[in-house]
Design a protein around this motif. Structure first.
Motif: not given
Length: 123
Positions: A46, A61, A63, A89-90
């Motif tokens: 990603e 991004s 996110s 989630e990182d």
């Protein structure tokens, strides 16, 4: 070619911060657009951020926007990724790459990359 060296990863609690570094010893980073990618277990790679070699403009991004900051230190031939307000989630292996140009937060025509540094966000 594997000629970039990432460092600064580690284990951090949610809400914490880390600063990743991307250094080169055999060429000058400010000639290149520098991008950071990440890959979590079982997930596709990603794009995270890219900083232009033309105007120094950073892009992120969705996110990570507002939490991560990419910057250059030309005197040290290093690019940093400051990561704040980290979330589970990182968690991923983070890679830096050097290429010809940024398109948004992605770097294209990659010529150099690093071995990656692990970031784990967990309590």
């Amino acid at each position: 070619q594997l000629q970039l060296v990432e460092s600064g990863g580690g284990l951090v609690q949610p809400g914490g911060s880390l600063r990743l570094s991307c250094a080169a010893s055999t060429f000058t980073l400010d000639y290149y657009a520098i991008g950071w990618f990440r890959q979590a277990p079982g997930k596709e790679r990603e794009g995270v951020s890219c900083i232009s070699n033309n105007d120094g403009r950073p892009n992120y991004s969705a996110s990570v926007k507002g939490r991560f900051t990419i910057s250059r230190d030309n005197a040290r031939n290093t690019v940093y990724l400051q990561m704040n307000s980290l979330k589970p989630e990182d968690t991923a292996v983070y890679y830096c790459t050097a290429g010809d140009y940024c398109s948004g937060y992605m770097v294209y025509t990659v010529e150099y990359w690093g071995q990656g540094t692990q970031v784990t966000v967990s309590s």
